[in-house]
Design a protein around this motif. Structure first.
Motif, PDB file in Angstrom:
ATOM      1  N   ALA A 162      -4.654   6.005   2.360  1.00  0.00           N
ATOM      2  CA  ALA A 162      -3.439   5.213   3.000  1.00  0.00           C
ATOM      3  C   ALA A 162      -3.472   4.005   2.503  1.00  0.00           C
ATOM      4  O   ALA A 162      -3.964   3.305   3.187  1.00  0.00           O
ATOM      5  CB  ALA A 162      -3.089   5.950   4.178  1.00  0.00           C
ATOM      6  N   ASP A 163      -2.197   3.548   2.290  1.00  0.00           N
ATOM      7  CA  ASP A 163      -1.862   2.171   2.164  1.00  0.00           C
ATOM      8  C   ASP A 163      -0.454   2.088   2.788  1.00  0.00           C
ATOM      9  O   ASP A 163       0.806   2.449   2.264  1.00  0.00           O
ATOM     10  CB  ASP A 163      -1.933   1.804   0.571  1.00  0.00           C
ATOM     11  N   LYS A 164      -0.369   1.247   3.845  1.00  0.00           N
ATOM     12  CA  LYS A 164       0.927   1.105   4.550  1.00  0.00           C
ATOM     13  C   LYS A 164       2.121   0.707   4.076  1.00  0.00           C
ATOM     14  O   LYS A 164       3.209   0.979   4.062  1.00  0.00           O
ATOM     15  CB  LYS A 164       0.790   0.526   6.006  1.00  0.00           C
ATOM     16  N   LYS A 165       1.878  -0.086   2.971  1.00  0.00           N
ATOM     17  CA  LYS A 165       2.898  -0.748   1.901  1.00  0.00           C
ATOM     18  C   LYS A 165       3.464   0.257   1.170  1.00  0.00           C
ATOM     19  O   LYS A 165       4.668  -0.109   0.625  1.00  0.00           O
ATOM     20  CB  LYS A 165       2.471  -2.061   1.346  1.00  0.00           C
ATOM     21  N   LEU A 166       2.731   1.329   0.961  1.00  0.00           N
ATOM     22  CA  LEU A 166       3.294   2.392  -0.316  1.00  0.00           C
ATOM     23  C   LEU A 166       3.783   3.473   0.276  1.00  0.00           C
ATOM     24  O   LEU A 166       4.209   4.384  -0.234  1.00  0.00           O
ATOM     25  CB  LEU A 166       2.121   2.696  -1.446  1.00  0.00           C
ATOM     26  N   LEU A 167       3.277   3.921   1.649  1.00  0.00           N
ATOM     27  CA  LEU A 167       3.578   5.125   2.406  1.00  0.00           C
ATOM     28  C   LEU A 167       4.887   5.456   2.394  1.00  0.00           C
ATOM     29  O   LEU A 167       5.859   4.628   2.926  1.00  0.00           O
ATOM     30  CB  LEU A 167       2.855   5.124   3.670  1.00  0.00           C
ATOM     31  N   GLN A 168       5.522   6.454   2.324  1.00  0.00           N
ATOM     32  CA  GLN A 168       6.702   7.106   2.298  1.00  0.00           C
ATOM     33  C   GLN A 168       6.854   8.280   3.149  1.00  0.00           C
ATOM     34  O   GLN A 168       5.779   9.148   3.780  1.00  0.00           O
ATOM     35  CB  GLN A 168       7.541   7.479   1.123  1.00  0.00           C
ATOM     36  N   LYS A 169       7.610   8.286   3.956  1.00  0.00           N
ATOM     37  CA  LYS A 169       8.119   9.461   5.149  1.00  0.00           C
ATOM     38  C   LYS A 169       8.315  10.882   4.270  1.00  0.00           C
ATOM     39  O   LYS A 169       8.751  10.693   3.288  1.00  0.00           O
ATOM     40  CB  LYS A 169       8.924   8.998   6.329  1.00  0.00           C
ATOM     41  N   SER A 175       7.765  17.794 -17.034  1.00  0.00           N
ATOM     42  CA  SER A 175       8.407  18.196 -15.466  1.00  0.00           C
ATOM     43  C   SER A 175       9.684  17.095 -15.075  1.00  0.00           C
ATOM     44  O   SER A 175      10.403  17.397 -13.941  1.00  0.00           O
ATOM     45  CB  SER A 175       7.355  17.434 -14.529  1.00  0.00           C
ATOM     46  N   ALA A 176      10.271  16.439 -16.214  1.00  0.00           N
ATOM     47  CA  ALA A 176      11.369  15.765 -15.947  1.00  0.00           C
ATOM     48  C   ALA A 176      12.499  16.832 -15.601  1.00  0.00           C
ATOM     49  O   ALA A 176      12.734  17.753 -16.341  1.00  0.00           O
ATOM     50  CB  ALA A 176      11.926  14.987 -17.102  1.00  0.00           C
ATOM     51  N   GLY A 177      13.215  16.454 -14.432  1.00  0.00           N
ATOM     52  CA  GLY A 177      14.303  17.228 -13.967  1.00  0.00           C
ATOM     53  C   GLY A 177      14.142  18.357 -12.865  1.00  0.00           C
ATOM     54  O   GLY A 177      14.814  18.852 -12.302  1.00  0.00           O
ATOM     55  N   TYR A 178      12.636  18.465 -12.632  1.00  0.00           N
ATOM     56  CA  TYR A 178      12.406  19.244 -11.430  1.00  0.00           C
ATOM     57  C   TYR A 178      12.335  18.761 -10.245  1.00  0.00           C
ATOM     58  O   TYR A 178      12.307  17.426 -10.045  1.00  0.00           O
ATOM     59  CB  TYR A 178      10.953  19.607 -12.005  1.00  0.00           C
ATOM     60  N   ALA A 179      12.501  19.341  -9.284  1.00  0.00           N
ATOM     61  CA  ALA A 179      12.536  18.725  -7.852  1.00  0.00           C
ATOM     62  C   ALA A 179      11.266  19.389  -7.041  1.00  0.00           C
ATOM     63  O   ALA A 179      11.077  20.548  -7.230  1.00  0.00           O
ATOM     64  CB  ALA A 179      13.628  19.038  -6.969  1.00  0.00           C
ATOM     65  N   ILE A 180      10.860  18.633  -6.180  1.00  0.00           N
ATOM     66  CA  ILE A 180       9.799  19.207  -5.258  1.00  0.00           C
ATOM     67  C   ILE A 180      10.252  18.811  -3.719  1.00  0.00           C
ATOM     68  O   ILE A 180      11.177  17.831  -3.428  1.00  0.00           O
ATOM     69  CB  ILE A 180       8.378  18.402  -5.409  1.00  0.00           C
ATOM     70  N   TYR A 181       9.585  19.336  -2.709  1.00  0.00           N
ATOM     71  CA  TYR A 181       9.881  19.165  -1.379  1.00  0.00           C
ATOM     72  C   TYR A 181       8.616  18.739  -0.753  1.00  0.00           C
ATOM     73  O   TYR A 181       7.571  19.396  -0.804  1.00  0.00           O
ATOM     74  CB  TYR A 181      10.613  20.427  -0.707  1.00  0.00           C
ATOM     75  N   LYS A 182       8.683  17.547   0.049  1.00  0.00           N
ATOM     76  CA  LYS A 182       7.397  17.105   0.795  1.00  0.00           C
ATOM     77  C   LYS A 182       7.906  17.006   2.147  1.00  0.00           C
ATOM     78  O   LYS A 182       8.636  16.261   2.768  1.00  0.00           O
ATOM     79  CB  LYS A 182       7.262  15.585   0.000  1.00  0.00           C
ATOM     80  N   TYR A 183       6.882  17.705   2.769  1.00  0.00           N
ATOM     81  CA  TYR A 183       7.139  17.711   4.356  1.00  0.00           C
ATOM     82  C   TYR A 183       6.461  16.381   5.143  1.00  0.00           C
ATOM     83  O   TYR A 183       6.789  16.079   5.893  1.00  0.00           O
ATOM     84  CB  TYR A 183       6.440  19.242   4.884  1.00  0.00           C
ATOM     85  N   GLU A 184       5.296  16.157   4.769  1.00  0.00           N
ATOM     86  CA  GLU A 184       4.489  15.375   5.387  1.00  0.00           C
ATOM     87  C   GLU A 184       4.240  13.903   4.477  1.00  0.00           C
ATOM     88  O   GLU A 184       5.125  13.757   3.491  1.00  0.00           O
ATOM     89  CB  GLU A 184       2.940  15.638   4.893  1.00  0.00           C
ATOM     90  N   SER A 185       3.959  12.824   5.349  1.00  0.00           N
ATOM     91  CA  SER A 185       4.324  11.472   4.426  1.00  0.00           C
ATOM     92  C   SER A 185       3.199  11.469   3.055  1.00  0.00           C
ATOM     93  O   SER A 185       2.167  12.099   3.321  1.00  0.00           O
ATOM     94  CB  SER A 185       3.769  10.455   5.674  1.00  0.00           C
ATOM     95  N   PHE A 186       3.531  10.499   2.196  1.00  0.00           N
ATOM     96  CA  PHE A 186       2.894  10.653   1.153  1.00  0.00           C
ATOM     97  C   PHE A 186       2.989   9.080   0.395  1.00  0.00           C
ATOM     98  O   PHE A 186       3.682   8.310   0.604  1.00  0.00           O
ATOM     99  CB  PHE A 186       3.442  11.707   0.212  1.00  0.00           C
ATOM    100  N   ILE A 187       2.168   9.200  -0.779  1.00  0.00           N
ATOM    101  CA  ILE A 187       2.505   8.030  -1.648  1.00  0.00           C
ATOM    102  C   ILE A 187       2.628   8.746  -2.956  1.00  0.00           C
ATOM    103  O   ILE A 187       2.397   9.520  -3.348  1.00  0.00           O
ATOM    104  CB  ILE A 187       1.142   7.143  -1.596  1.00  0.00           C
ATOM    105  N   SER A 188       3.775   7.766  -3.424  1.00  0.00           N
ATOM    106  CA  SER A 188       4.484   8.478  -4.822  1.00  0.00           C
ATOM    107  C   SER A 188       4.451   7.300  -5.973  1.00  0.00           C
ATOM    108  O   SER A 188       4.715   6.297  -5.753  1.00  0.00           O
ATOM    109  CB  SER A 188       5.703   9.176  -4.455  1.00  0.00           C
ATOM    110  N   THR A 189       4.399   7.939  -7.075  1.00  0.00           N
ATOM    111  CA  THR A 189       4.517   6.918  -8.338  1.00  0.00           C
ATOM    112  C   THR A 189       6.010   6.660  -8.230  1.00  0.00           C
ATOM    113  O   THR A 189       6.894   7.497  -7.529  1.00  0.00           O
ATOM    114  CB  THR A 189       4.358   7.645  -9.669  1.00  0.00           C
ATOM    115  N   SER A 190       6.224   5.693  -9.049  1.00  0.00           N
ATOM    116  CA  SER A 190       7.914   5.431  -9.104  1.00  0.00           C
ATOM    117  C   SER A 190       8.666   6.159 -10.073  1.00  0.00           C
ATOM    118  O   SER A 190       9.755   6.180 -10.390  1.00  0.00           O
ATOM    119  CB  SER A 190       7.996   3.883  -9.571  1.00  0.00           C
ATOM    120  N   ASP A 191       8.116   7.228 -10.619  1.00  0.00           N
ATOM    121  CA  ASP A 191       8.674   8.320 -11.596  1.00  0.00           C
ATOM    122  C   ASP A 191       9.442   9.398 -10.653  1.00  0.00           C
ATOM    123  O   ASP A 191       9.969  10.127 -11.354  1.00  0.00           O
ATOM    124  CB  ASP A 191       7.596   8.911 -12.388  1.00  0.00           C
TER     125      ASP A 191
END
Length: 177
Positions: free
Chosen positions: A58-65, A78-94
């Motif tokens: 975990a990197d607090k600067k990159l963590l998203q809720k 995968s362009a155009g697909y959607a995902i659902y995230k319940y937990e906090s995560f770190i993500s690419t800017s893509d």
């Protein structure tokens, strides 16, 4: 409960149904330290494994809720697909993440399924930008006021989950006899 085929549906702009949007903050997995034991999900431009490419420290600067719908801007098929995230995560800017007070895991899964039905128009030549995402349409069931019927979406998803769990229980019971 009214079956999906009998429910009234209407098209909405994605930008009109969510409260705010936030892009992923990471510039890539190679800048992070992997932690497969206690790490946070690292979300990439893939619809496989619900977007999870790896687990990282975990990197607090990159963590998203969590409790958000992620829209994959581009990626290897995968362009155009959607995902659902319940937990906090770190993500690419893509990936661009959408948030709203009405969102929960059941509604989020329903909406990602609806969103994925128009995925085929996206590719490496036609990607989701934030502007394009905000003006993209999504078909959703509506209530008597003509607004998205979030209660219906939630109950429909819960019923689907209940039926699936019940089939597992029945299968397990049948195997023991």
């Amino acid at each position: 409960m009214i079956p999906l085929k009998d429910k009234q549906w209407k098209s909405f702009f994605i930008g009109d149904i969510f409260d705010y949007f936030a892009p992923g903050k990471s510039k890539g997995l190679n800048h992070l330290e992997e932690d497969k034991t206690f790490g946070k999900s690292y979300i990439g431009a893939t619809n496989r494994n619900n977007g999870v490419l790896s687990f990282v420290r975990a990197d607090k600067k990159l963590l998203q809720k969590g409790n958000s719908v992620g829209f994959i801007k581009n990626g290897n098929g995968s362009a155009g697909y959607a995902i659902y995230k319940y937990e906090s995560f770190i993500s690419t800017s893509d990936v661009i993440f959408a948030y709203s007070d009405w969102l929960n895991r059941y509604i989020g899964l329903f909406i990602t399924t609806c969103s994925d039905m128009s995925q085929e128009k996206y590719s490496h030549g036609y990607k989701w930008t934030k502007e394009r995402l905000l003006r993209s349409g999504i078909m959703l069931p509506v209530n008597e006021c003509g607004t998205p019927d979030y209660e219906y979406m939630e109950q429909y998803s819960k019923n689907l989950l209940y039926r699936k769990l019940q089939s597992y229980i029945n299968f397990s019971t049948d195997q023991k006899e």
